[in-house]
Design a protein around this motif. Structure first.
Motif, PDB file in Angstrom:
ATOM      1  N   UNK A 142       0.803  -1.236   0.000  1.00 24.57           N
ATOM      2  CA  UNK A 142       0.000   0.000   0.000  1.00 24.57           C
ATOM      3  C   UNK A 142       0.832   1.280   0.000  1.00 24.57           C
ATOM      4  N   UNK A 143       2.144   1.161   0.182  1.00 27.16           N
ATOM      5  CA  UNK A 143       3.008   2.333   0.271  1.00 27.16           C
ATOM      6  C   UNK A 143       3.230   2.722   1.721  1.00 27.16           C
ATOM      7  N   UNK A 144       4.468   3.137   2.050  1.00 25.44           N
ATOM      8  CA  UNK A 144       4.729   3.411   3.467  1.00 25.44           C
ATOM      9  C   UNK A 144       3.987   4.642   3.983  1.00 25.44           C
ATOM     10  N   UNK A 145       3.470   5.492   3.069  1.00 21.43           N
ATOM     11  CA  UNK A 145       2.684   6.650   3.508  1.00 21.43           C
ATOM     12  C   UNK A 145       1.375   6.224   4.156  1.00 21.43           C
ATOM     13  N   UNK A 146       0.972   4.977   3.917  1.00 21.43           N
ATOM     14  CA  UNK A 146      -0.267   4.458   4.502  1.00 21.43           C
ATOM     15  C   UNK A 146      -0.041   3.748   5.837  1.00 21.43           C
ATOM     16  N   UNK A 147       1.216   3.506   6.183  1.00 14.38           N
ATOM     17  CA  UNK A 147       1.529   2.675   7.344  1.00 14.38           C
ATOM     18  C   UNK A 147       2.083   3.529   8.478  1.00 14.38           C
ATOM     19  N   UNK A 167       9.489  -0.274   7.462  1.00 13.04           N
ATOM     20  CA  UNK A 167       8.558   0.274   6.469  1.00 13.04           C
ATOM     21  C   UNK A 167       7.558   1.298   6.964  1.00 13.04           C
ATOM     22  N   UNK A 168       7.547   1.587   8.269  1.00 11.29           N
ATOM     23  CA  UNK A 168       6.619   2.600   8.777  1.00 11.29           C
ATOM     24  C   UNK A 168       6.919   3.953   8.137  1.00 11.29           C
ATOM     25  N   UNK A 169       5.855   4.662   7.726  1.00 13.58           N
ATOM     26  CA  UNK A 169       6.034   5.966   7.098  1.00 13.58           C
ATOM     27  C   UNK A 169       5.783   7.124   8.031  1.00 13.58           C
ATOM     28  N   UNK A 170       5.308   6.831   9.239  1.00 15.09           N
ATOM     29  CA  UNK A 170       5.009   7.870  10.225  1.00 15.09           C
ATOM     30  C   UNK A 170       4.908   7.194  11.585  1.00 15.09           C
ATOM     31  N   UNK A 171       5.177   7.951  12.648  1.00 15.68           N
ATOM     32  CA  UNK A 171       5.059   7.431  14.010  1.00 15.68           C
ATOM     33  C   UNK A 171       4.132   8.335  14.804  1.00 15.68           C
ATOM     34  N   UNK A 172       3.133   7.738  15.451  1.00 14.55           N
ATOM     35  CA  UNK A 172       2.341   8.460  16.436  1.00 14.55           C
ATOM     36  C   UNK A 172       2.834   8.009  17.804  1.00 14.55           C
ATOM     37  N   UNK A 173       3.467   8.933  18.503  1.00 20.33           N
ATOM     38  CA  UNK A 173       4.121   8.629  19.772  1.00 20.33           C
ATOM     39  C   UNK A 173       3.249   9.105  20.927  1.00 20.33           C
TER      40      UNK A 173
END
Length: 254
Positions: free
Chosen positions: A120-125, A167-173
């Motif tokens: 799906x693309x890393x922008x989705x993950x 492959x994560x495209x963003x992190x919610x910390x």
């Protein structure tokens, strides 16, 4: 400086929006579809929808509710909770989400980050991280799963770096210690992770006033701020928050 994003989080339990403090004592605060539509009207940049009981109850995402929320808004929409397979990711995106947040399932099966990004693309993950102070860990913070109920052996910084490679495209910390307190974000871990990964970091947990958001969105810190209590309470609107941040020199989307 890139414009900073303001993201509203809707924690959902049994089809209703709920809010607690440090992941405890949750109370019902409304209909997630109605609330999503209102924050969209106010001008929020993104919405995050977390089914906080899905992983603990070992069930999949609530696709019908996701569809209903997606039909009411026209901004990026991220969904977390109960997404543990590639098929779950596919179904969630087909239901209307632009992104999926993988938290407990990614800890149990890190390959899910890689497989999801490849398809799906890393922008989705998005990697969701629930971290809590622990002096026994190398970074000083330990990762928890199942809605903050179960401790793991994962160090927060090591997991963030590894997840980006996977492959994560963003992190919610999310800081468990600060969650729902409205006393301010946990700046130490936010800065630590932001400085050590090359993907966007969303600060979560502790926002009580725009000044807290300005602190965490400063240079070298978070790319976006996730809020809940301060708008759910009615104390602030998205418009008033953005105006305050702009006055403090934080570039925001208008």
């Amino acid at each position: 400086m890139l414009k900073k994003r303001i993201i509203v989080c809707l924690d959902v339990k049994d089809g209703r929006t709920t809010k607690g403090v440090k992941f405890l004592d949750n109370v019902d605060i409304g209909d997630p579809v109605v609330m999503a539509e209102e924050y969209y009207r106010q001008g929020v940049d993104e919405l995050v929808f977390y089914d906080i009981m899905a992983s603990a109850r070992d069930r999949g995402p609530t696709l019908d509710l996701i569809r209903r929320v997606a039909e009411t808004i026209h901004i990026p929409f991220c969904v977390g909770g109960g997404i543990s397979t590639v098929e779950d990711i596919r179904n969630t995106i087909l239901a209307g989400a632009e992104k999926v947040s993988l938290n407990s399932p990614a800890v149990r099966n890190p390959k899910l980050l890689t497989e999801g990004a490849a398809i799906f693309g890393n922008q989705c993950i998005v990697l969701g991280m629930d971290a809590k102070k622990d002096p026994g860990m190398p970074s000083g913070y330990r990762i928890y799963v199942n809605g903050g109920r179960v401790a793991t052996d994962l160090d927060a910084l090591e997991w963030a770096i590894r997840a980006e490679r996977l492959g994560a495209g963003e992190i919610v910390l999310n800081s468990i210690d600060a969650d729902g307190t409205r006393d301010g974000y946990e700046l130490t871990i936010t800065k630590m992770i932001s400085e050590n990964v090359g993907i966007p970091v969303v600060a979560s947990g502790g926002a009580g006033k725009p000044a807290h958001m300005a602190e965490v969105l400063g240079p070298g810190k978070a790319d976006a701020a996730l809020i809940a209590s301060m708008v759910h309470s009615g104390d602030y609107t998205i418009g008033s928050i953005k105006a305050d941040l702009a006055a403090r020199g934080i570039p925001v989307r208008r």
